[in-house]
Design a protein around this motif. Structure first.
Motif, PDB file in Angstrom:
ATOM      1  N   ILE A 214       0.837  -1.208   0.000  1.00 32.11           N
ATOM      2  CA  ILE A 214       0.000   0.000   0.000  1.00 32.11           C
ATOM      3  C   ILE A 214       0.870   1.255   0.000  1.00 32.11           C
ATOM      4  O   ILE A 214       0.644   2.195  -0.772  1.00 32.11           O
ATOM      5  CB  ILE A 214      -0.943  -0.008   1.218  1.00 32.11           C
ATOM      6  CG1 ILE A 214      -1.973  -1.143   1.088  1.00 32.11           C
ATOM      7  CG2 ILE A 214      -1.650   1.341   1.371  1.00 32.11           C
ATOM      8  CD1 ILE A 214      -2.816  -1.357   2.323  1.00 32.11           C
ATOM      9  N   LEU A 215       1.886   1.293   0.856  1.00 32.57           N
ATOM     10  CA  LEU A 215       2.737   2.481   0.953  1.00 32.57           C
ATOM     11  C   LEU A 215       3.597   2.685  -0.291  1.00 32.57           C
ATOM     12  O   LEU A 215       3.942   3.827  -0.621  1.00 32.57           O
ATOM     13  CB  LEU A 215       3.622   2.376   2.192  1.00 32.57           C
ATOM     14  CG  LEU A 215       2.890   2.402   3.540  1.00 32.57           C
ATOM     15  CD1 LEU A 215       3.886   2.258   4.686  1.00 32.57           C
ATOM     16  CD2 LEU A 215       2.078   3.678   3.712  1.00 32.57           C
ATOM     17  N   SER A 216       3.924   1.611  -0.998  1.00 32.78           N
ATOM     18  CA  SER A 216       4.725   1.741  -2.219  1.00 32.78           C
ATOM     19  C   SER A 216       4.003   2.546  -3.290  1.00 32.78           C
ATOM     20  O   SER A 216       4.640   3.119  -4.180  1.00 32.78           O
ATOM     21  CB  SER A 216       5.076   0.353  -2.765  1.00 32.78           C
ATOM     22  OG  SER A 216       5.921  -0.349  -1.877  1.00 32.78           O
ATOM     23  N   LEU A 217       2.680   2.598  -3.216  1.00 31.61           N
ATOM     24  CA  LEU A 217       1.896   3.362  -4.195  1.00 31.61           C
ATOM     25  C   LEU A 217       2.210   4.849  -4.154  1.00 31.61           C
ATOM     26  O   LEU A 217       2.010   5.557  -5.144  1.00 31.61           O
ATOM     27  CB  LEU A 217       0.401   3.148  -3.935  1.00 31.61           C
ATOM     28  CG  LEU A 217      -0.168   1.771  -4.279  1.00 31.61           C
ATOM     29  CD1 LEU A 217      -1.582   1.633  -3.717  1.00 31.61           C
ATOM     30  CD2 LEU A 217      -0.175   1.558  -5.781  1.00 31.61           C
ATOM     31  N   ASP A 218       2.683   5.345  -3.013  1.00 32.84           N
ATOM     32  CA  ASP A 218       2.932   6.781  -2.884  1.00 32.84           C
ATOM     33  C   ASP A 218       4.199   7.234  -3.603  1.00 32.84           C
ATOM     34  O   ASP A 218       4.411   8.423  -3.789  1.00 32.84           O
ATOM     35  CB  ASP A 218       3.019   7.167  -1.401  1.00 32.84           C
ATOM     36  CG  ASP A 218       1.668   7.123  -0.724  1.00 32.84           C
ATOM     37  OD1 ASP A 218       0.655   7.257  -1.432  1.00 32.84           O
ATOM     38  OD2 ASP A 218       1.611   6.948   0.501  1.00 32.84           O
ATOM     39  N   GLY A 219       5.051   6.281  -4.006  1.00 37.20           N
ATOM     40  CA  GLY A 219       6.263   6.649  -4.728  1.00 37.20           C
ATOM     41  C   GLY A 219       5.962   7.311  -6.063  1.00 37.20           C
ATOM     42  O   GLY A 219       6.351   8.470  -6.294  1.00 37.20           O
ATOM     43  N   PRO A 220       5.273   6.620  -6.978  1.00 40.05           N
ATOM     44  CA  PRO A 220       4.923   7.260  -8.247  1.00 40.05           C
ATOM     45  C   PRO A 220       4.004   8.472  -8.069  1.00 40.05           C
ATOM     46  O   PRO A 220       4.063   9.420  -8.856  1.00 40.05           O
ATOM     47  CB  PRO A 220       4.199   6.149  -9.018  1.00 40.05           C
ATOM     48  CG  PRO A 220       4.600   4.881  -8.364  1.00 40.05           C
ATOM     49  CD  PRO A 220       4.851   5.214  -6.927  1.00 40.05           C
ATOM     50  N   ARG A 221       3.189   8.453  -7.039  1.00 39.00           N
ATOM     51  CA  ARG A 221       2.213   9.520  -6.829  1.00 39.00           C
ATOM     52  C   ARG A 221       2.878  10.846  -6.466  1.00 39.00           C
ATOM     53  O   ARG A 221       2.517  11.897  -6.996  1.00 39.00           O
ATOM     54  CB  ARG A 221       1.246   9.093  -5.725  1.00 39.00           C
ATOM     55  CG  ARG A 221       0.021   9.988  -5.569  1.00 39.00           C
ATOM     56  CD  ARG A 221      -0.832   9.465  -4.438  1.00 39.00           C
ATOM     57  NE  ARG A 221      -2.057  10.226  -4.275  1.00 39.00           N
ATOM     58  CZ  ARG A 221      -2.804  10.213  -3.182  1.00 39.00           C
ATOM     59  NH1 ARG A 221      -2.429   9.463  -2.140  1.00 39.00           N
ATOM     60  NH2 ARG A 221      -3.900  10.930  -3.096  1.00 39.00           N
ATOM     61  N   PHE A 222       3.864  10.805  -5.567  1.00 42.82           N
ATOM     62  CA  PHE A 222       4.478  12.047  -5.088  1.00 42.82           C
ATOM     63  C   PHE A 222       5.958  12.185  -5.448  1.00 42.82           C
ATOM     64  O   PHE A 222       6.501  13.291  -5.395  1.00 42.82           O
ATOM     65  CB  PHE A 222       4.330  12.147  -3.562  1.00 42.82           C
ATOM     66  CG  PHE A 222       2.910  12.168  -3.094  1.00 42.82           C
ATOM     67  CD1 PHE A 222       2.097  13.265  -3.345  1.00 42.82           C
ATOM     68  CD2 PHE A 222       2.368  11.089  -2.413  1.00 42.82           C
ATOM     69  CE1 PHE A 222       0.772  13.287  -2.922  1.00 42.82           C
ATOM     70  CE2 PHE A 222       1.048  11.100  -1.991  1.00 42.82           C
ATOM     71  CZ  PHE A 222       0.245  12.198  -2.249  1.00 42.82           C
TER      72      PHE A 222
ATOM     73  N   VAL B 110       8.635  11.229  -3.808  1.00 41.54           N
ATOM     74  CA  VAL B 110       9.504  11.565  -2.681  1.00 41.54           C
ATOM     75  C   VAL B 110       9.669  10.343  -1.782  1.00 41.54           C
ATOM     76  O   VAL B 110       8.889   9.396  -1.856  1.00 41.54           O
ATOM     77  CB  VAL B 110       8.940  12.745  -1.852  1.00 41.54           C
ATOM     78  CG1 VAL B 110       8.816  13.996  -2.702  1.00 41.54           C
ATOM     79  CG2 VAL B 110       7.595  12.381  -1.234  1.00 41.54           C
ATOM     80  N   PRO B 111      10.699  10.344  -0.906  1.00 45.83           N
ATOM     81  CA  PRO B 111      10.895   9.208   0.007  1.00 45.83           C
ATOM     82  C   PRO B 111       9.727   9.042   0.978  1.00 45.83           C
ATOM     83  O   PRO B 111       8.959   9.980   1.221  1.00 45.83           O
ATOM     84  CB  PRO B 111      12.176   9.583   0.759  1.00 45.83           C
ATOM     85  CG  PRO B 111      12.853  10.604  -0.086  1.00 45.83           C
ATOM     86  CD  PRO B 111      11.762  11.354  -0.777  1.00 45.83           C
ATOM     87  N   GLN B 112       9.626   7.849   1.548  1.00 46.45           N
ATOM     88  CA  GLN B 112       8.513   7.541   2.438  1.00 46.45           C
ATOM     89  C   GLN B 112       8.453   8.463   3.648  1.00 46.45           C
ATOM     90  O   GLN B 112       7.383   8.899   4.064  1.00 46.45           O
ATOM     91  CB  GLN B 112       8.613   6.089   2.921  1.00 46.45           C
ATOM     92  CG  GLN B 112       7.356   5.579   3.590  1.00 46.45           C
ATOM     93  CD  GLN B 112       6.209   5.468   2.604  1.00 46.45           C
ATOM     94  OE1 GLN B 112       6.303   4.769   1.622  1.00 46.45           O
ATOM     95  NE2 GLN B 112       5.114   6.149   2.883  1.00 46.45           N
ATOM     96  N   MET B 113       9.608   8.773   4.231  1.00 47.82           N
ATOM     97  CA  MET B 113       9.576   9.602   5.428  1.00 47.82           C
ATOM     98  C   MET B 113       9.237  11.047   5.117  1.00 47.82           C
ATOM     99  O   MET B 113       8.755  11.777   5.990  1.00 47.82           O
ATOM    100  CB  MET B 113      10.902   9.506   6.179  1.00 47.82           C
ATOM    101  CG  MET B 113      11.227   8.099   6.684  1.00 47.82           C
ATOM    102  SD  MET B 113       9.860   7.261   7.533  1.00 47.82           S
ATOM    103  CE  MET B 113       9.657   8.281   8.982  1.00 47.82           C
ATOM    104  N   ALA B 114       9.462  11.520   3.887  1.00 52.56           N
ATOM    105  CA  ALA B 114       9.006  12.855   3.508  1.00 52.56           C
ATOM    106  C   ALA B 114       7.485  12.878   3.392  1.00 52.56           C
ATOM    107  O   ALA B 114       6.832  13.875   3.729  1.00 52.56           O
ATOM    108  CB  ALA B 114       9.638  13.283   2.185  1.00 52.56           C
ATOM    109  N   ILE B 115       6.896  11.768   2.945  1.00 52.63           N
ATOM    110  CA  ILE B 115       5.434  11.666   2.868  1.00 52.63           C
ATOM    111  C   ILE B 115       4.827  11.736   4.268  1.00 52.63           C
ATOM    112  O   ILE B 115       3.672  12.144   4.435  1.00 52.63           O
ATOM    113  CB  ILE B 115       5.034  10.360   2.149  1.00 52.63           C
ATOM    114  CG1 ILE B 115       5.486  10.430   0.687  1.00 52.63           C
ATOM    115  CG2 ILE B 115       3.528  10.118   2.215  1.00 52.63           C
ATOM    116  CD1 ILE B 115       5.329   9.139  -0.077  1.00 52.63           C
TER     117      ILE B 115
END
Length: 464
Positions: A91-99, A101-106
């Motif tokens: 689920i969290l890997s989806l935010d890579g293409p979306r934003f 930025v690294p996970q901790m920046a999200i």
């Protein structure tokens, strides 16, 4: 000669792009569209290779030897914990293409720009010091067993390779994991076949009961979900148009299959009597024929390097996500080197008692990941209908605050650890009253932080 109309958009040529032998310069800033490349399939081996190593084996070993479970009880606890950690990772890997930025920046969405300093800082220490030390020690013992080289020189050789890979950056990390994967898979599968042939899968446990089951579950979830804070670090270069289903599926499958298979091999190996006084790695390979034992030791070294390439890279990504205005010379590559040196110092100090240090670390890691994950997943659900453009603007907004997120995170830790922690050096109130209760600190932290954040978020919105 003709010229393009003034209104024609010009797409800048990528400077980094898909170059493998090139030092990455990007930090926590969004990856431009011109630099986006690759496909979701690469996430399969990127998340499989780092877990085909001895640290994963040891999850199964401690479930049987330390938590008192038989093989089948341990298998159920391990698979349940691994499945939950893998699901959230996808689920969290989806935010890579979306934003981009690294996970901790999200995490700035959940905790605010300044509030995110706490989880980003913790993850920098956990990945770059804690996990880096754990994996480096297992590789050093393997090199020591294989060659007879003393543990400290073995450690220094291993960490040098790990730091170099992380220093080069994103594309080289993906390429290294891709080519390491088949070698690691073949060797560990061979070792697994031999181990299951020799194992006594029907051997009774040492009476671990529900407490032992919960400890094994927590260790497995802590190990697997421990990768969650770095999920989008390796998907953020994917194009915005990358298939969402595959972007979630491949990292989840890579993580679940690798951790499950290797930890079950570890649980089976724990039913085989090990040589007296053997190191953890020597105990695991003691029942194997010499040629296969040597191959496994080489694979343990390669697997540890695969894992720590990600750990030291994600640690640097977490540091860049702190939002500090750093000098130009202190870029991502320099931060990788500094994190690696800190992790090397921690590994050096734990060479003498690696087994007990790892058991404690596996449980403690879940103590903060559980509450962090609860807040992050609730925030992700709450923002589902918010336009990406509006969300992206918050990433660089230094004035953006979200006090309910950091309050819920701290509350989850403050409630779960004193009440439910079951460590050698600290036992919470519940397991002190009922010693067979085990350790559900991570679950309680997750539930408390998620529920509290949902409530506080609603109250803050009404007040606004």
């Amino acid at each position: 000669m003709t010229t393009a109309p003034a209104s024609t958009p010009v797409t800048p040529a990528p400077e980094y792009g898909d170059k493998v032998i090139a030092v990455e310069t990007a930090g926590s800033e969004p990856i431009p569209d011109a630099e986006r490349h690759g496909g979701p399939l690469q996430l399969l081996w990127t998340w499989a290779s780092p877990n085909i190593e001895f640290a994963t084996v040891y999850i199964g070993v401690i479930s049987v030897l330390f938590f008192g479970l038989d093989f089948w009880q341990a298998s159920a606890a391990l698979l349940l914990g691994i499945a939950l950690g893998s699901l959230t990772h996808g689920i969290l890997s989806l935010d890579g293409p979306r934003f981009g930025v690294p996970q901790m920046a999200i995490g700035r969405f959940s905790f605010g720009f300044r509030g995110n300093l706490l989880p980003a800082g913790v993850n920098a220490l956990v990945a770059g010091v804690g996990w880096f030390a754990v994996n480096s020690v297992s590789a050093a013992f393997a090199l020591n067993t294989l060659t007879g080289l003393r543990p400290l020189p073995s450690l220094l050789l291993v960490v040098a390779a790990e730091i170099v890979i992380g220093f080069i950056g994103h594309n080289f990390v993906h390429a290294f994991e891709k080519y390491a994967f088949p070698a690691l898979a073949v060797v560990f599968l061979l070792a697994g076949v031999w181990t299951f042939k020799e194992a006594d899968l029907g051997a009774p446990g040492a009476g671990g009961g529900i407490g032992g089951f919960l400890l094994a579950f927590s260790a497995a979830w802590g190990y697997t979900a421990g990768w969650n804070p770095g999920a989008s670090d390796y998907s953020r270069y994917l194009p915005r148009t990358a298939d969402r289903f595959r972007t979630a599926l491949y990292p989840a499958v890579g993580l679940f299959v690798s951790v499950s298979v290797v930890s079950l091999i570890g649980a089976a190996s724990a039913t085989i009597v090990a040589p007296e006084g053997a190191s953890p790695t020597a105990a695991f390979t003691g029942h194997l024929p010499g040629w296969l034992g040597d191959l496994v030791l080489l694979a343990i070294i390669l697997g540890a390097v695969s894992a720590n390439a990600l750990n030291v890279y994600s640690s640097a990504m977490s540091v860049t996500s702190l939002g500090f205005r750093l000098p130009v010379w202190l870029g991502r590559g320099a931060i990788v080197v500094l994190c690696g040196l800190a992790g090397t110092a921690a590994a050096w100090s734990s060479l003498a008692d690696a087994g007990q240090a790892y058991e404690a670390f596996l449980l403690v890691i879940a103590y903060w990941v559980g509450p962090w994950l609860g807040v992050v997943l609730v925030e992700r659900w709450l923002q589902a209908r918010t336009p990406v453009e509006a969300l992206s603007a918050r990433l660089s907004d230094r004035s953006f605050a979200n006090w309910p997120g950091i309050a819920a995170l701290l509350a989850g830790i403050a409630v779960s650890v004193p009440l439910f922690s079951n460590q050698e050096k600290y036992v919470g109130w519940v397991p002190e009253q009922w010693p067979t209760f085990g350790d559900i600190t991570c679950l309680v932290g997750f539930v408390v932080s998620a529920g509290l954040y949902a409530g506080l978020h609603r109250v803050s919105r009404r007040a606004a």
